[in-house]
Each structure stands twice: as structure tokens, then as C-alpha cells.
Design a protein around this motif. Structure first.
Motif, PDB file in Angstrom:
ATOM      1  N   ALA A 120       0.816  -1.226   0.000  1.00 44.54           N
ATOM      2  CA  ALA A 120       0.000   0.000   0.000  1.00 44.54           C
ATOM      3  C   ALA A 120       0.847   1.273   0.000  1.00 44.54           C
ATOM      4  O   ALA A 120       0.406   2.306   0.477  1.00 44.54           O
ATOM      5  CB  ALA A 120      -0.977   0.013   1.176  1.00 44.54           C
ATOM      6  N   CYS A 121       2.035   1.198  -0.565  1.00 51.20           N
ATOM      7  CA  CYS A 121       2.911   2.373  -0.588  1.00 51.20           C
ATOM      8  C   CYS A 121       2.640   3.289  -1.781  1.00 51.20           C
ATOM      9  O   CYS A 121       3.219   4.368  -1.875  1.00 51.20           O
ATOM     10  CB  CYS A 121       4.375   1.940  -0.568  1.00 51.20           C
ATOM     11  N   LYS A 122       1.774   2.865  -2.687  1.00 54.16           N
ATOM     12  CA  LYS A 122       1.361   3.695  -3.824  1.00 54.16           C
ATOM     13  C   LYS A 122      -0.153   3.829  -3.785  1.00 54.16           C
ATOM     14  O   LYS A 122      -0.836   3.031  -3.142  1.00 54.16           O
ATOM     15  CB  LYS A 122       1.773   3.038  -5.148  1.00 54.16           C
ATOM     16  N   ASP A 123      -0.672   4.816  -4.481  1.00 54.65           N
ATOM     17  CA  ASP A 123      -2.122   4.922  -4.627  1.00 54.65           C
ATOM     18  C   ASP A 123      -2.632   3.656  -5.306  1.00 54.65           C
ATOM     19  O   ASP A 123      -1.995   3.136  -6.223  1.00 54.65           O
ATOM     20  CB  ASP A 123      -2.498   6.136  -5.485  1.00 54.65           C
ATOM     21  N   PHE A 124      -3.774   3.169  -4.856  1.00 59.51           N
ATOM     22  CA  PHE A 124      -4.361   1.984  -5.470  1.00 59.51           C
ATOM     23  C   PHE A 124      -5.041   2.323  -6.783  1.00 59.51           C
ATOM     24  O   PHE A 124      -5.653   3.388  -6.924  1.00 59.51           O
ATOM     25  CB  PHE A 124      -5.396   1.351  -4.525  1.00 59.51           C
ATOM     26  N   VAL A 125      -4.950   1.406  -7.729  1.00 59.49           N
ATOM     27  CA  VAL A 125      -5.710   1.453  -8.973  1.00 59.49           C
ATOM     28  C   VAL A 125      -6.599   0.210  -8.998  1.00 59.49           C
ATOM     29  O   VAL A 125      -6.375  -0.744  -8.237  1.00 59.49           O
ATOM     30  CB  VAL A 125      -4.790   1.516 -10.221  1.00 59.49           C
ATOM     31  N   ARG A 126      -7.590   0.224  -9.845  1.00 58.20           N
ATOM     32  CA  ARG A 126      -8.587  -0.857  -9.863  1.00 58.20           C
ATOM     33  C   ARG A 126      -7.952  -2.246  -9.982  1.00 58.20           C
ATOM     34  O   ARG A 126      -8.406  -3.195  -9.358  1.00 58.20           O
ATOM     35  CB  ARG A 126      -9.583  -0.610 -10.987  1.00 58.20           C
ATOM     36  N   GLU A 127      -6.898  -2.363 -10.757  1.00 58.04           N
ATOM     37  CA  GLU A 127      -6.266  -3.659 -10.984  1.00 58.04           C
ATOM     38  C   GLU A 127      -5.529  -4.195  -9.754  1.00 58.04           C
ATOM     39  O   GLU A 127      -5.137  -5.355  -9.722  1.00 58.04           O
ATOM     40  CB  GLU A 127      -5.275  -3.565 -12.155  1.00 58.04           C
ATOM     41  N   ASP A 128      -5.336  -3.359  -8.749  1.00 57.02           N
ATOM     42  CA  ASP A 128      -4.609  -3.789  -7.554  1.00 57.02           C
ATOM     43  C   ASP A 128      -5.431  -4.689  -6.632  1.00 57.02           C
ATOM     44  O   ASP A 128      -4.864  -5.386  -5.794  1.00 57.02           O
ATOM     45  CB  ASP A 128      -4.143  -2.570  -6.738  1.00 57.02           C
TER      46      ASP A 128
END
Length: 108
Positions: free
Chosen positions: A26-34
Motif C-alpha cells: 500500500a505504498c502507492k495509490d491503489f488502482v482498480r487492478e490492484d
């Protein structure tokens, strides 16, 4: 429990925990594919979708903020390190004043 974020006194959360397919820390913004597609199909459920992220790679505040930005109401951080984390403190990195959800750390 994190030393930042907001917990409404007397409140509770009933949810379904999801582990990311990507961005597991969770160190980056989430995108739908995550996240699995089921995460987005919980609209008709009484269960709030929650995210379990791995400990490490960035601050607790960064993780919880990224989870909150994805619309989640509570963040769970999993500690997979083989250590005594009984007295572990999820400290504020100085930017936690803008986090509005509670967060917890659990051991493996």
C-alpha cells in the motif's frame, strides 16, 4: 492501533478483508487492478470492504492514507516479520493529521 486517524467513540466496523493482488504494501495509490474484482462488487453487502496491507517499504501513515483514498473505512497492516511486535507503535510520520480512518497492525 495507529497514533493517527480518527476513531468514532462507540463505533464498530463489520467488514470483509481483501488482500491486494498488486501494491501489497500500500505504498502507492491503489488502482482498480490492484484489488480483486469482488472488492468492487460489495455494494449490495452489509460488509464494508477492508484492505490488509503488508508492513514495510513506507510509513504507516502513507499506507493508511492510500487505503483511505480508495474509500476503505479501516486499514489493517499485517506484520510478517518474526519478531515480538507486542509493543509495536504505529507512529505518525508528521503528516497523519489528514488521515481520518482508524488502523491496526496484526501479527502473522
Amino acid at each position: 492501533m495507529g497514533n493517527f486517524g480518527h476513531v468514532v467513540y462507540g463505533s464498530s466496523v463489520l467488514g470483509r478483508v481483501f488482500y491486494p493482488l498488486n501494491n501489497t504494501d500500500a505504498c502507492k495509490d491503489f488502482v482498480r487492478e490492484d484489488l480483486p474484482e469482488e472488492f468492487y462488487n460489495e455494494e449490495d453487502s452489509d460488509l464494508t470492504p477492508l484492505i490488509l496491507a503488508d508492513r514495510g517499504s513506507c510509513s504507516f501513515v502513507t499506507k493508511v492514507r492510500n487505503i483511505e483514498r480508495h474509500g476503505v473505512k479501516l486499514a489493517i497492516i499485517g506484520d510478517a516479520k518474526d519478531e515480538n511486535s507486542e509493543n509495536l507503535i504505529m507512529s505518525d510520520d508528521g503528516t497523519g493529521h489528514s488521515v481520518n480512518i482508524p488502523s491496526f497492525i496484526i501479527r502473522k
